[in-house]
Design a protein around this motif. Structure first.
Motif: not given
Length: 268
Positions: A49, A54, A57
């Motif tokens: 991630n 991301n 996350e």
């Protein structure tokens, strides 16, 4: 880990290391549905991630792994996520609780301090790396930059010279020239700007600095440099303006007037 989970883990890992991140992500998620406490999978999924940007996350799963392992390596990864999120305060707070300050942890800590405009603390972090003898050239250079930001020209010069001895690239040599110029050592400044020009003939900023220095020592050299720069950049008003000033200082008023006319045509 049962046989099915083991196969999924191996598949996800192979996809991950081969750069097929989206495919790896789907397999990790399938694995974690079956085995949500698999720390190796959670850690790799957090790293995935992070690679996919991301960051929320990644932070979630790194924190989950840290709660169960208390490993410094995971805390360093958490700090990396905070740095990417530009949350420098939490990055520094996280790194301050790391048990063993490795060079990697100290570099991240310095980045966090710089993000907070705390160059004094960043300087201390880089200095700790340099004193540990685990420093890379970039650490020594960054230490010199922090010294400069803190107004300590002599220390900035000291570490820039140390970095240049290891890797004398043109931008580092240029920085040393600027530092010598700022400390009033024009002779060494000229030497380093000339060293830059040996690596990159026509380096504009080195030439501009040389022209500025020779304006106080040998105006003919200054004129020559400004004229060469003006020929390359005839629409550069700042170069023409400097050329006009030097001609005036030399009392060459006709040349100053001619240059001023060109400047007025360029910028009425």
């Amino acid at each position: 880990m049962n046989e099915q989970c083991g196969k999924l883990f191996n598949e996800a890992y192979e996809l991950h290391v081969s750069g097929r991140l989206k495919e790896a992500q789907a397999v990790y998620e399938k694995l974690l549905q079956l085995d949500s406490c698999n720390l190796d999978a959670l850690n790799l999924y957090a790293q995935l991630n992070f690679s996919l940007q991301n960051y929320d996350e990644a932070l979630k799963y790194f924190n989950e792994v840290y709660e169960k392992t208390q490993l410094d390596d995971i805390k360093i990864n958490i700090a990396k996520v905070y740095i990417k999120k530009l949350d420098f305060e939490n990055a520094v707070k996280t790194l301050q609780t790391v048990k063993e300050k490795t060079a990697e942890a100290l570099r991240l800590e310095a980045q966090g301090y710089i993000g907070l405009n705390d160059y004094k603390s960043a300087q201390n972090s880089y200095l700790e790396i340099v004193n540990s003898q685990n420093a890379e050239v970039s650490d020594i250079y960054n230490l010199s930059v922090c010294c400069l930001q803190n107004g300590d020209l002599n220390e900035a010069l000291k570490y820039s010279l140390e970095a240049a001895r290891v890797k004398p690239d043109k931008e580092l040599l240029f920085t040393i020239g600027v530092l010598y110029s700022q400390t009033g050592d024009d002779e060494n400044a000229v030497n380093y700007f000339n060293a830059v020009l040996e690596l990159e003939p026509g380096h504009k900023n080195a030439l501009l600095n040389l022209a500025k220095i020779f304006q106080n020592h040998d105006k003919n050299v200054s004129i020559k440099i400004y004229k060469e720069l003006a020929e390359k950049e005839p629409d550069n008003a700042s170069i023409l303006a400097q050329l006009c000033i030097v001609y005036s200082e030399m009392m060459n008023y006709q040349a100053a007037a001619d240059t001023a006319e060109k400047l007025i045509k360029l910028e009425p």
